[in-house]
Design a protein around this motif. Structure first.
Motif, mmCIF file in Angstrom:
data_model
loop_
_atom_site.group_PDB
_atom_site.id
_atom_site.type_symbol
_atom_site.label_atom_id
_atom_site.label_comp_id
_atom_site.label_asym_id
_atom_site.label_seq_id
_atom_site.Cartn_x
_atom_site.Cartn_y
_atom_site.Cartn_z
ATOM 1 N N PRO A 197 9.405 7.134 -12.520
ATOM 2 C CA PRO A 197 10.770 6.726 -12.843
ATOM 3 C C PRO A 197 11.526 7.824 -13.593
ATOM 4 C CG PRO A 197 9.273 5.715 -14.399
ATOM 5 C CD PRO A 197 8.414 6.481 -13.408
ATOM 6 N N ALA A 198 12.832 7.849 -13.357
ATOM 7 C CA ALA A 198 13.659 8.866 -14.003
ATOM 8 C C ALA A 198 15.104 8.389 -14.064
ATOM 9 C CB ALA A 198 13.584 10.184 -13.234
ATOM 10 N N SER A 199 15.865 9.046 -14.932
ATOM 11 C CA SER A 199 17.304 8.821 -15.014
ATOM 12 C C SER A 199 17.996 10.131 -14.681
ATOM 13 C CB SER A 199 17.716 8.382 -16.420
ATOM 14 O OG SER A 199 17.172 7.126 -16.715
ATOM 15 N N ALA A 238 10.218 4.163 -8.620
ATOM 16 C CA ALA A 238 9.203 4.186 -7.562
ATOM 17 C C ALA A 238 8.359 2.940 -7.674
ATOM 18 C CB ALA A 238 8.335 5.430 -7.691
ATOM 19 N N SER A 239 7.938 2.428 -6.549
ATOM 20 C CA SER A 239 6.979 1.328 -6.557
ATOM 21 C C SER A 239 5.871 1.682 -5.580
ATOM 22 C CB SER A 239 7.657 0.014 -6.170
ATOM 23 O OG SER A 239 8.199 0.115 -4.873
ATOM 24 N N GLY A 240 4.709 1.175 -5.846
ATOM 25 C CA GLY A 240 3.565 1.477 -5.002
ATOM 26 C C GLY A 240 2.492 2.203 -5.791
ATOM 27 N N ALA A 274 12.822 11.872 -1.444
ATOM 28 C CA ALA A 274 11.423 11.935 -1.878
ATOM 29 C C ALA A 274 10.750 13.132 -1.223
ATOM 30 C CB ALA A 274 10.697 10.652 -1.489
ATOM 31 N N ARG A 275 9.910 13.803 -1.979
ATOM 32 C CA ARG A 275 9.167 14.955 -1.439
ATOM 33 C C ARG A 275 8.000 14.513 -0.556
ATOM 34 N NH1 ARG A 275 11.040 19.607 -3.680
ATOM 35 N NH2 ARG A 275 12.025 19.473 -5.722
ATOM 36 N N GLN A 276 7.518 13.288 -0.729
ATOM 37 C CA GLN A 276 6.405 12.788 0.061
ATOM 38 C C GLN A 276 6.901 12.286 1.413
ATOM 39 O OE1 GLN A 276 7.014 12.055 -3.093
ATOM 40 N NE2 GLN A 276 5.172 12.519 -4.254
ATOM 41 N N ALA A 277 6.117 12.533 2.431
ATOM 42 C CA ALA A 277 6.470 12.100 3.784
ATOM 43 C C ALA A 277 6.478 10.579 3.875
ATOM 44 C CB ALA A 277 5.468 12.675 4.775
ATOM 45 N N GLY A 278 7.379 10.065 4.668
ATOM 46 C CA GLY A 278 7.429 8.639 4.947
ATOM 47 C C GLY A 278 8.230 7.803 3.974
ATOM 48 N N ILE A 279 8.716 8.384 2.891
ATOM 49 C CA ILE A 279 9.483 7.602 1.915
ATOM 50 C C ILE A 279 10.974 7.741 2.188
ATOM 51 C CG2 ILE A 279 10.017 7.287 -0.525
ATOM 52 C CD1 ILE A 279 7.142 8.106 -1.126
ATOM 53 N N GLY A 280 11.423 8.928 2.569
ATOM 54 C CA GLY A 280 12.813 9.118 2.968
ATOM 55 C C GLY A 280 13.761 9.394 1.823
ATOM 56 N N SER A 281 15.038 9.156 2.099
ATOM 57 C CA SER A 281 16.120 9.460 1.161
ATOM 58 C C SER A 281 16.928 8.211 0.850
ATOM 59 C CB SER A 281 17.061 10.509 1.763
ATOM 60 O OG SER A 281 16.360 11.682 2.043
ATOM 61 N N ARG A 282 17.601 8.253 -0.279
ATOM 62 C CA ARG A 282 18.535 7.195 -0.675
ATOM 63 C C ARG A 282 19.882 7.857 -0.953
ATOM 64 N NH1 ARG A 282 14.673 5.705 1.136
ATOM 65 N NH2 ARG A 282 13.155 4.180 0.408
ATOM 66 N N VAL A 283 20.951 7.184 -0.584
ATOM 67 C CA VAL A 283 22.300 7.725 -0.750
ATOM 68 C C VAL A 283 23.041 6.910 -1.795
ATOM 69 C CG1 VAL A 283 24.503 8.172 0.391
ATOM 70 C CG2 VAL A 283 22.373 8.535 1.628
ATOM 71 N N VAL A 284 23.682 7.608 -2.724
ATOM 72 C CA VAL A 284 24.557 6.976 -3.708
ATOM 73 C C VAL A 284 25.975 7.445 -3.384
ATOM 74 C CG1 VAL A 284 25.149 6.764 -6.147
ATOM 75 C CG2 VAL A 284 22.746 6.971 -5.458
ATOM 76 N N SER A 285 26.854 6.515 -3.087
ATOM 77 C CA SER A 285 28.253 6.844 -2.799
ATOM 78 C C SER A 285 28.994 7.064 -4.108
ATOM 79 C CB SER A 285 28.924 5.706 -2.033
ATOM 80 O OG SER A 285 28.238 5.472 -0.832
ATOM 81 N N VAL A 286 29.861 8.067 -4.115
ATOM 82 C CA VAL A 286 30.613 8.386 -5.332
ATOM 83 C C VAL A 286 32.091 8.499 -4.978
ATOM 84 C CG1 VAL A 286 30.874 9.976 -7.266
ATOM 85 C CG2 VAL A 286 28.636 9.700 -6.188
ATOM 86 N N ALA A 346 0.810 -1.210 0.000
ATOM 87 C CA ALA A 346 0.000 0.000 0.000
ATOM 88 C C ALA A 346 0.847 1.266 0.000
ATOM 89 C CB ALA A 346 -0.927 -0.001 1.209
ATOM 90 N N ALA A 347 2.072 1.195 0.470
ATOM 91 C CA ALA A 347 2.922 2.379 0.556
ATOM 92 C C ALA A 347 3.829 2.470 -0.668
ATOM 93 C CB ALA A 347 3.764 2.311 1.821
ATOM 94 N N SER A 348 4.109 3.697 -1.069
ATOM 95 C CA SER A 348 5.057 3.905 -2.159
ATOM 96 C C SER A 348 6.470 3.855 -1.607
ATOM 97 C CB SER A 348 4.803 5.261 -2.816
ATOM 98 O OG SER A 348 3.553 5.252 -3.459
ATOM 99 N N SER A 349 7.408 3.495 -2.461
ATOM 100 C CA SER A 349 8.808 3.476 -2.047
ATOM 101 C C SER A 349 9.677 3.974 -3.193
ATOM 102 C CB SER A 349 9.239 2.068 -1.631
ATOM 103 O OG SER A 349 9.197 1.200 -2.734
ATOM 104 N N LEU A 350 10.915 4.276 -2.862
ATOM 105 C CA LEU A 350 11.860 4.827 -3.824
ATOM 106 C C LEU A 350 13.114 3.970 -3.818
ATOM 107 C CD1 LEU A 350 12.170 7.397 -5.637
ATOM 108 C CD2 LEU A 350 13.358 8.436 -3.729
ATOM 109 N N THR A 351 13.584 3.599 -5.012
ATOM 110 C CA THR A 351 14.793 2.805 -5.151
ATOM 111 C C THR A 351 15.720 3.507 -6.134
ATOM 112 O OG1 THR A 351 13.499 0.790 -4.855
ATOM 113 C CG2 THR A 351 15.682 0.527 -5.789
ATOM 114 N N VAL A 352 17.026 3.469 -5.850
ATOM 115 C CA VAL A 352 18.009 4.018 -6.790
ATOM 116 C C VAL A 352 19.007 2.922 -7.140
ATOM 117 C CG1 VAL A 352 17.779 6.379 -5.964
ATOM 118 C CG2 VAL A 352 19.516 4.922 -4.968
ATOM 119 N N ALA A 353 19.480 2.953 -8.388
ATOM 120 C CA ALA A 353 20.472 1.977 -8.828
ATOM 121 C C ALA A 353 21.367 2.633 -9.868
ATOM 122 C CB ALA A 353 19.776 0.750 -9.426
#
Length: 138
Positions: free
Chosen positions: A89-91, A62-64, A114-126, A31-38
């Motif tokens: 989805p985006a690149s 994004a899924s959800g 994510a701008r929506q509450a409850g989804i949070g952030s993802r970190v990409v190490s560089v 039921a909740a949306s989520s954010l994934t980065v790869a």
């Protein structure tokens, strides 16, 4: 009327509790949306005084049931992220500017939030490795 043995009753109760817990966990996740980065990490290599290394791409997925809008920030002065905001989805194109950088290894992060509450952030190490310019051969 016969009663069930207590050992069987306790096992049936446990089975029912586990089934309910699994059902609740599955329904709340879908039921909740989520954010994934790869990918979760990028690596650049350049020669001191030379050209910038080729850019790389991060996929934002994004899924959800709901759309997820996001914004990205680069955590180092030599990192550029384009676009800096959008909807999944985006690149995202990531580049490293090595102008004026001395030979060495540098690290930074890209934060996708994510701008929506409850989804949070993802970190990409560089990581960026600037190799010394080789001396001309004689």
């Amino acid at each position: 009327m016969r009663r069930l043995p207590s050992w069987l009753l306790s096992r049936l109760t446990l089975c029912l509790a586990l089934t309910m817990a699994l059902w609740l966990a599955t329904s709340s996740t879908t039921a909740a949306s989520s954010l994934t980065v790869a990918p979760g990490a990028l690596s650049f290599v350049a020669i001191e005084g030379g050209a910038n290394p080729p850019g790389q791409v991060i996929a934002i997925i994004a899924s959800g049931p709901n759309a997820v809008s996001w914004f990205a920030t680069g955590g180092a002065s030599w990192l550029q992220v384009m676009p800096s905001a959008g909807e999944a989805p985006a690149s995202v194109f990531v580049s490293a500017n090595v102008a004026g950088m001395a030979a060495g290894t540098y690290s930074g992060t890209i934060l996708i939030t994510a701008r929506q509450a409850g989804i949070g952030s993802r970190v990409v190490s560089v990581s960026l490795t600037v190799t010394p310019q080789s001396a001309p051969s004689q």
